[in-house]
Design an enzyme around this catalytic site. Structure first.
Site, PDB file in Angstrom:
ATOM      1  N   LYS A  43       0.814  -1.194   0.000  1.00 33.61           N
ATOM      2  CA  LYS A  43       0.000   0.000   0.000  1.00 33.61           C
ATOM      3  C   LYS A  43       0.858   1.258   0.000  1.00 33.61           C
ATOM      4  O   LYS A  43       0.382   2.366  -0.202  1.00 33.61           O
ATOM      5  CB  LYS A  43      -0.869   0.013   1.270  1.00 33.61           C
ATOM      6  CG  LYS A  43      -1.758  -1.191   1.423  1.00 33.61           C
ATOM      7  CD  LYS A  43      -2.367  -1.218   2.840  1.00 33.61           C
ATOM      8  CE  LYS A  43      -2.987  -2.544   3.132  1.00 33.61           C
ATOM      9  NZ  LYS A  43      -3.359  -2.679   4.558  1.00 33.61           N
ATOM     10  N   GLY A  44       2.174   1.059   0.230  1.00 36.45           N
ATOM     11  CA  GLY A  44       3.065   2.191   0.449  1.00 36.45           C
ATOM     12  C   GLY A  44       3.187   3.156  -0.716  1.00 36.45           C
ATOM     13  O   GLY A  44       3.524   4.314  -0.525  1.00 36.45           O
ATOM     14  N   GLU A  99       7.856   2.465  -6.193  1.00 32.66           N
ATOM     15  CA  GLU A  99       8.085   1.996  -4.824  1.00 32.66           C
ATOM     16  C   GLU A  99       8.171   3.176  -3.862  1.00 32.66           C
ATOM     17  O   GLU A  99       8.614   4.260  -4.248  1.00 32.66           O
ATOM     18  CB  GLU A  99       9.421   1.238  -4.772  1.00 32.66           C
ATOM     19  CG  GLU A  99       9.308  -0.266  -4.696  1.00 32.66           C
ATOM     20  CD  GLU A  99       8.824  -0.787  -3.354  1.00 32.66           C
ATOM     21  OE1 GLU A  99       7.960  -0.160  -2.717  1.00 32.66           O
ATOM     22  OE2 GLU A  99       9.313  -1.843  -2.943  1.00 32.66           O
ATOM     23  N   ASP A 100       7.789   2.949  -2.625  1.00 33.73           N
ATOM     24  CA  ASP A 100       7.981   3.965  -1.596  1.00 33.73           C
ATOM     25  C   ASP A 100       9.436   3.992  -1.135  1.00 33.73           C
ATOM     26  O   ASP A 100      10.037   5.050  -0.988  1.00 33.73           O
ATOM     27  CB  ASP A 100       7.029   3.732  -0.412  1.00 33.73           C
ATOM     28  CG  ASP A 100       7.030   2.289   0.095  1.00 33.73           C
ATOM     29  OD1 ASP A 100       7.805   1.449  -0.433  1.00 33.73           O
ATOM     30  OD2 ASP A 100       6.255   1.991   1.026  1.00 33.73           O
ATOM     31  N   ASP A 103      14.945  -0.928   0.575  1.00 33.72           N
ATOM     32  CA  ASP A 103      15.733  -1.136   1.794  1.00 33.72           C
ATOM     33  C   ASP A 103      16.691  -2.317   1.574  1.00 33.72           C
ATOM     34  O   ASP A 103      17.792  -2.150   1.058  1.00 33.72           O
ATOM     35  CB  ASP A 103      14.760  -1.364   2.957  1.00 33.72           C
ATOM     36  CG  ASP A 103      15.437  -1.599   4.290  1.00 33.72           C
ATOM     37  OD1 ASP A 103      16.638  -1.321   4.409  1.00 33.72           O
ATOM     38  OD2 ASP A 103      14.763  -2.063   5.228  1.00 33.72           O
ATOM     39  N   LYS A 131      17.409   3.452   0.714  1.00 32.46           N
ATOM     40  CA  LYS A 131      18.119   3.252   1.985  1.00 32.46           C
ATOM     41  C   LYS A 131      19.247   2.255   1.730  1.00 32.46           C
ATOM     42  O   LYS A 131      19.134   1.086   2.087  1.00 32.46           O
ATOM     43  CB  LYS A 131      17.111   2.730   3.017  1.00 32.46           C
ATOM     44  CG  LYS A 131      17.559   2.835   4.438  1.00 32.46           C
ATOM     45  CD  LYS A 131      16.407   2.822   5.463  1.00 32.46           C
ATOM     46  CE  LYS A 131      15.541   1.623   5.492  1.00 32.46           C
ATOM     47  NZ  LYS A 131      14.675   1.518   6.692  1.00 32.46           N
ATOM     48  N   PHE A 152      14.596   3.475  10.481  1.00 38.39           N
ATOM     49  CA  PHE A 152      13.210   3.133  10.174  1.00 38.39           C
ATOM     50  C   PHE A 152      12.388   4.412  10.076  1.00 38.39           C
ATOM     51  O   PHE A 152      12.389   5.221  10.997  1.00 38.39           O
ATOM     52  CB  PHE A 152      12.629   2.210  11.242  1.00 38.39           C
ATOM     53  CG  PHE A 152      11.289   1.659  10.858  1.00 38.39           C
ATOM     54  CD1 PHE A 152      11.190   0.625   9.951  1.00 38.39           C
ATOM     55  CD2 PHE A 152      10.135   2.212  11.383  1.00 38.39           C
ATOM     56  CE1 PHE A 152       9.951   0.136   9.570  1.00 38.39           C
ATOM     57  CE2 PHE A 152       8.888   1.725  11.013  1.00 38.39           C
ATOM     58  CZ  PHE A 152       8.800   0.687  10.106  1.00 38.39           C
ATOM     59  N   VAL A 153      11.718   4.602   8.934  1.00 39.68           N
ATOM     60  CA  VAL A 153      10.949   5.829   8.709  1.00 39.68           C
ATOM     61  C   VAL A 153       9.477   5.512   8.456  1.00 39.68           C
ATOM     62  O   VAL A 153       9.138   4.393   8.057  1.00 39.68           O
ATOM     63  CB  VAL A 153      11.518   6.647   7.525  1.00 39.68           C
ATOM     64  CG1 VAL A 153      12.882   7.208   7.862  1.00 39.68           C
ATOM     65  CG2 VAL A 153      11.572   5.820   6.242  1.00 39.68           C
ATOM     66  N   ARG A 165       0.689   6.002   7.604  1.00 39.02           N
ATOM     67  CA  ARG A 165       0.767   6.141   6.137  1.00 39.02           C
ATOM     68  C   ARG A 165       0.241   7.503   5.695  1.00 39.02           C
ATOM     69  O   ARG A 165       0.603   8.000   4.643  1.00 39.02           O
ATOM     70  CB  ARG A 165      -0.086   5.058   5.446  1.00 39.02           C
ATOM     71  CG  ARG A 165       0.432   3.638   5.617  1.00 39.02           C
ATOM     72  CD  ARG A 165      -0.337   2.711   4.682  1.00 39.02           C
ATOM     73  NE  ARG A 165      -0.197   1.309   5.022  1.00 39.02           N
ATOM     74  CZ  ARG A 165       0.789   0.520   4.616  1.00 39.02           C
ATOM     75  NH1 ARG A 165       1.761   1.011   3.885  1.00 39.02           N
ATOM     76  NH2 ARG A 165       0.823  -0.760   4.956  1.00 39.02           N
TER      77      ARG A 165
END
Ligand code: IMP
Length: 183
Positions: A43-44, A99-100, A103, A131, A152-153, A165
């Site tokens: 959902k990001g 993509e959000d 990582d 990241k 972590f964000v 979100r």
């Protein structure tokens, strides 16, 4: 209130807007003779995709896939599952995955393989956040909004236990929120 859980704003609303304008122009230029299929990973991707597409001046198709690898925590499980697949054929398409954040790169490298195996003509990736300190395998996204430290964000699509979100910016969550300790 929700915003009280944020230690620091890392990417502001103004910065996000500038990123969308700049990436949109770049994508418009690079795909000018094509009709790309934009695939957002739910959902990001939602806030970023909806803002970015407004700055892409091309005929595009838009599709969404659900991919899960976190299962509610703050560390990737590395086990990537497609939980909602594409309704559109990917054969011979020029795909741009939205993509959000990248990582570990487990999610994106898995998706690249899946889409190539389904006969896509090309597959590229645009991510709001990169990241690189979190990588478990070497990978560089084609389009990067901004690079962030290995923290972590949350916000602007990114969640912790499905929350945050809807923050209009990207921020660092107070450690107390996930460690149950006062910071
Ligand atoms: P990767 O497979 O480890 O590259 O992670 C990709 C997915 O993990 C992203 O689409 C996010 O949903 C989630 N993720 C990675 N880092 C963060 C973070 O700092 N905050 C929230 N979600 C994250």
């Amino acid at each position: 209130m929700m915003k009280d859980d944020i230690e620091e704003i890392l990417v502001s609303e103004t910065q996000i807007r500038e990123i969308c304008i700049q990436l949109g122009a770049q994508i418009t230029h690079d795909y000018q003779d094509k009709k790309p299929l934009l695939i957002g990973l739910l959902k990001g991707c939602i806030p970023f995709m909806s803002d970015l597409v407004k700055h892409i001046d091309l005929y595009v198709d838009m599709e969404y896939l659900s991919v899960s690898s976190y299962h509610g925590g703050i560390a990737s499980t590395g086990d990537v599952k497609i939980t909602k697949d594409s309704d559109i054929s990917l054969k011979n398409r020029d795909i741009l995955i939205i993509e959000d954040i990248v990582d570990t790169a487990n999610t994106i490298t898995t998706m690249l393989e899946v889409f190539k195996n389904r006969g896509a003509n090309s597959v590229k990736v645009v991510t709001l956040l990169d990241k690189p300190g979190g990588r478990l395998k070497p990978y560089t996204p084609d389009y990067i909004g901004t690079t962030i430290p290995n923290q972590f964000v949350v916000g602007y699509g990114l969640d912790y236990n499905e929350l945050y979100r809807n923050l209009p910016y990207v921020g660092i969550l107070k450690k107390a929120v996930y460690s149950n300790k006062e910071s």
